[in-house]
Design an enzyme around this catalytic site. Sequence first.
Site, PDB file in Angstrom:
ATOM      1  N   SER A 139       0.511  -1.132  -0.215  1.00  0.00           N
ATOM      2  CA  SER A 139       0.264  -0.002  -0.279  1.00  0.00           C
ATOM      3  C   SER A 139       0.491   1.396  -0.122  1.00  0.00           C
ATOM      4  O   SER A 139       1.819   1.451   0.912  1.00  0.00           O
ATOM      5  CB  SER A 139      -0.569  -0.425   0.771  1.00  0.00           C
ATOM      6  N   TYR A 152      -1.545  -0.856  10.114  1.00  0.00           N
ATOM      7  CA  TYR A 152      -1.474  -1.007   8.479  1.00  0.00           C
ATOM      8  C   TYR A 152      -0.210  -0.783   7.865  1.00  0.00           C
ATOM      9  O   TYR A 152       0.438  -1.387   6.938  1.00  0.00           O
ATOM     10  CB  TYR A 152      -2.610  -0.984   8.529  1.00  0.00           C
ATOM     11  N   ALA A 154       2.584  -0.194   8.970  1.00  0.00           N
ATOM     12  CA  ALA A 154       3.949  -1.206   9.591  1.00  0.00           C
ATOM     13  C   ALA A 154       4.018  -2.679   8.993  1.00  0.00           C
ATOM     14  O   ALA A 154       4.995  -2.468   8.497  1.00  0.00           O
ATOM     15  CB  ALA A 154       4.273  -1.394  10.488  1.00  0.00           C
ATOM     16  N   ALA A 155       2.723  -2.800   8.755  1.00  0.00           N
ATOM     17  CA  ALA A 155       2.773  -4.487   8.434  1.00  0.00           C
ATOM     18  C   ALA A 155       2.883  -4.100   5.761  1.00  0.00           C
ATOM     19  O   ALA A 155       3.836  -4.809   5.889  1.00  0.00           O
ATOM     20  CB  ALA A 155       1.355  -5.164   8.185  1.00  0.00           C
ATOM     21  N   LYS A 156       2.672  -2.718   6.222  1.00  0.00           N
ATOM     22  CA  LYS A 156       2.823  -2.738   4.587  1.00  0.00           C
ATOM     23  C   LYS A 156       4.291  -2.603   3.837  1.00  0.00           C
ATOM     24  O   LYS A 156       4.373  -2.715   2.747  1.00  0.00           O
ATOM     25  CB  LYS A 156       2.054  -1.417   3.900  1.00  0.00           C
ATOM     26  N   ILE A 185      -8.426   3.029  -3.387  1.00  0.00           N
ATOM     27  CA  ILE A 185      -9.475   1.568  -4.724  1.00  0.00           C
ATOM     28  C   ILE A 185     -10.290   2.217  -3.473  1.00  0.00           C
ATOM     29  O   ILE A 185     -10.775   1.367  -2.646  1.00  0.00           O
ATOM     30  CB  ILE A 185      -8.102   0.573  -4.730  1.00  0.00           C
TER      31      ILE A 185
HETATM   32  P1  NAP Z   1     -11.620  -5.832   1.073  1.00  0.00           P
HETATM   33  O1  NAP Z   1     -12.288  -5.313   0.045  1.00  0.00           O
HETATM   34  O2  NAP Z   1     -11.319  -6.016   2.410  1.00  0.00           O
HETATM   35  O3  NAP Z   1     -10.857  -8.083   1.327  1.00  0.00           O
HETATM   36  C1  NAP Z   1     -10.670  -8.067   1.793  1.00  0.00           C
HETATM   37  C2  NAP Z   1     -10.089  -9.127   1.367  1.00  0.00           C
HETATM   38  O4  NAP Z   1      -9.128 -10.273   2.502  1.00  0.00           O
HETATM   39  C3  NAP Z   1     -11.319 -10.524   1.285  1.00  0.00           C
HETATM   40  O5  NAP Z   1     -11.584 -11.549   0.063  1.00  0.00           O
HETATM   41  C4  NAP Z   1     -11.086 -10.839   2.829  1.00  0.00           C
HETATM   42  O6  NAP Z   1     -11.966 -12.704   3.044  1.00  0.00           O
HETATM   43  C5  NAP Z   1      -9.702 -11.973   2.387  1.00  0.00           C
HETATM   44  N1  NAP Z   1      -9.202 -11.514   4.186  1.00  0.00           N
HETATM   45  C6  NAP Z   1      -8.859 -10.899   5.234  1.00  0.00           C
HETATM   46  N2  NAP Z   1      -8.619 -11.357   6.382  1.00  0.00           N
HETATM   47  C7  NAP Z   1      -8.130 -12.564   5.571  1.00  0.00           C
HETATM   48  C8  NAP Z   1      -7.298 -13.693   5.749  1.00  0.00           C
HETATM   49  N3  NAP Z   1      -7.023 -13.725   7.039  1.00  0.00           N
HETATM   50  N4  NAP Z   1      -7.837 -14.896   5.089  1.00  0.00           N
HETATM   51  C9  NAP Z   1      -7.669 -14.990   4.312  1.00  0.00           C
HETATM   52  N5  NAP Z   1      -8.396 -13.753   3.746  1.00  0.00           N
HETATM   53  C10 NAP Z   1      -8.703 -12.354   4.195  1.00  0.00           C
HETATM   54  O7  NAP Z   1     -10.091  -5.341   0.801  1.00  0.00           O
HETATM   55  P2  NAP Z   1      -9.488  -5.138  -0.284  1.00  0.00           P
HETATM   56  O8  NAP Z   1      -9.586  -3.235  -0.316  1.00  0.00           O
HETATM   57  O9  NAP Z   1      -9.824  -5.358  -1.970  1.00  0.00           O
HETATM   58  O10 NAP Z   1      -7.883  -5.201  -0.344  1.00  0.00           O
HETATM   59  C11 NAP Z   1      -6.860  -5.996  -0.835  1.00  0.00           C
HETATM   60  C12 NAP Z   1      -5.546  -5.661  -0.715  1.00  0.00           C
HETATM   61  O11 NAP Z   1      -5.094  -4.989  -0.877  1.00  0.00           O
HETATM   62  C13 NAP Z   1      -5.339  -5.831   1.025  1.00  0.00           C
HETATM   63  O12 NAP Z   1      -3.853  -6.600   1.441  1.00  0.00           O
HETATM   64  C14 NAP Z   1      -5.287  -4.387   1.084  1.00  0.00           C
HETATM   65  O13 NAP Z   1      -4.533  -3.944   1.963  1.00  0.00           O
HETATM   66  C15 NAP Z   1      -4.928  -3.844  -0.158  1.00  0.00           C
HETATM   67  N6  NAP Z   1      -4.973  -2.394  -0.255  1.00  0.00           N
HETATM   68  C16 NAP Z   1      -5.881  -1.903  -0.320  1.00  0.00           C
HETATM   69  C17 NAP Z   1      -5.903  -0.511  -0.593  1.00  0.00           C
HETATM   70  C18 NAP Z   1      -7.411   0.052  -1.012  1.00  0.00           C
HETATM   71  O14 NAP Z   1      -7.843   1.397  -1.084  1.00  0.00           O
HETATM   72  N7  NAP Z   1      -8.428  -0.596  -0.819  1.00  0.00           N
HETATM   73  C19 NAP Z   1      -5.351   0.305  -1.187  1.00  0.00           C
HETATM   74  C20 NAP Z   1      -4.035  -0.447  -0.571  1.00  0.00           C
HETATM   75  C21 NAP Z   1      -3.796  -1.218  -0.424  1.00  0.00           C
HETATM   76  P3  NAP Z   1     -13.238 -13.119   3.598  1.00  0.00           P
HETATM   77  O15 NAP Z   1     -13.766 -11.856   3.160  1.00  0.00           O
HETATM   78  O16 NAP Z   1     -13.408 -14.168   3.574  1.00  0.00           O
HETATM   79  O17 NAP Z   1     -12.528 -12.380   5.311  1.00  0.00           O
END
Ligand code: NAP
Length: 243
Positions: A139, A152, A154-156, A185
């Site tokens: 991220s 978050y 720190a993890a990223k 996003i």
């Molecule tokens: P999201 O819509 O909240 O979806 C998260 C997904 O991760 C879901 O499919 C969820 O599955 C799964 N998940 C969560 N905890 C899990 C675990 N312990 N084991 C297995 N699956 C797990 O999030 P997103 O926005 O698509 O984000 C996806 C990635 O992009 C993340 O790493 C996030 O940090 C990164 N990101 C997102 C953004 C943004 O603006 N959206 C920006 C930068 C980075 P379940 O629903 O089945 O739990």
Amino acid sequence: MDKTCVITGASRGIGRQIALVLGEQGMNVVINYRGSREQAEETAAEVENRGGRAMLIQGDVADFQESEQLVKACVDKFGRIDILINNAGITRDSLIMRMKEEDWDKVISTNLKGAFNCSRAAVRFMMKQKEGRIINIASVVGLMGNPGQANYAAAKAGIIGFTKALAKETASRGILVNAVAPGYIQTEMTDALPDETKEKILKHIPLGRLGQPSDVAEVVRFLSLEANYITGQVLVVDGGLAM
Ligand code: NAP
């Protein structure tokens, strides 16, 4: 295309879109999810509609053994693992003075340890194959920091160091490891933000819009299937936010 990928957290959001884009290429797509079974089934059906083969695996990436089983199930069914996308992630935002120990631990164990768990399992097979690709979803927050997201960020940031170390460690075995760092996003993760916060963010994005999951998925497709001479890199997909 006779290639196989595992995508963690592919029930919705960015992970789902990556599954659809790779499915469209005719790939075998292993869709991991933790709790959202119905949404994961919808992803699988759409992958098959678009010409891919889908397999669903429930499992928590924060759990070492469940991560091993996820990768093993893929290899048992399809014979190999060509691409691993470490996408699963969560947020537990709050200012440091109010952040509970549990909020810190949960975010680090899902977002950072989860990538270690799945990569550790996948690399064993990729080394034998003498090829493989790992793409970690980081991220811009890992590059820039953000108030209320110390856990978050720190993890990223950790994911970025992990990506580079693993890239150096595995390059001689034909394994390419990269990170993609999205900005803001539109997914359920960011839908939770108040409108006022979204307006503020928008003012800092030179391209003048929030990103879509497809903006990220296209870059993941490029790193997964096209880029043959890129490893250890962080590709920022943020409309110019972190410039
Ligand atoms: P999201 O819509 O909240 O979806 C998260 C997904 O991760 C879901 O499919 C969820 O599955 C799964 N998940 C969560 N905890 C899990 C675990 N312990 N084991 C297995 N699956 C797990 O999030 P997103 O926005 O698509 O984000 C996806 C990635 O992009 C993340 O790493 C996030 O940090 C990164 N990101 C997102 C953004 C943004 O603006 N959206 C920006 C930068 C980075 P379940 O629903 O089945 O739990």
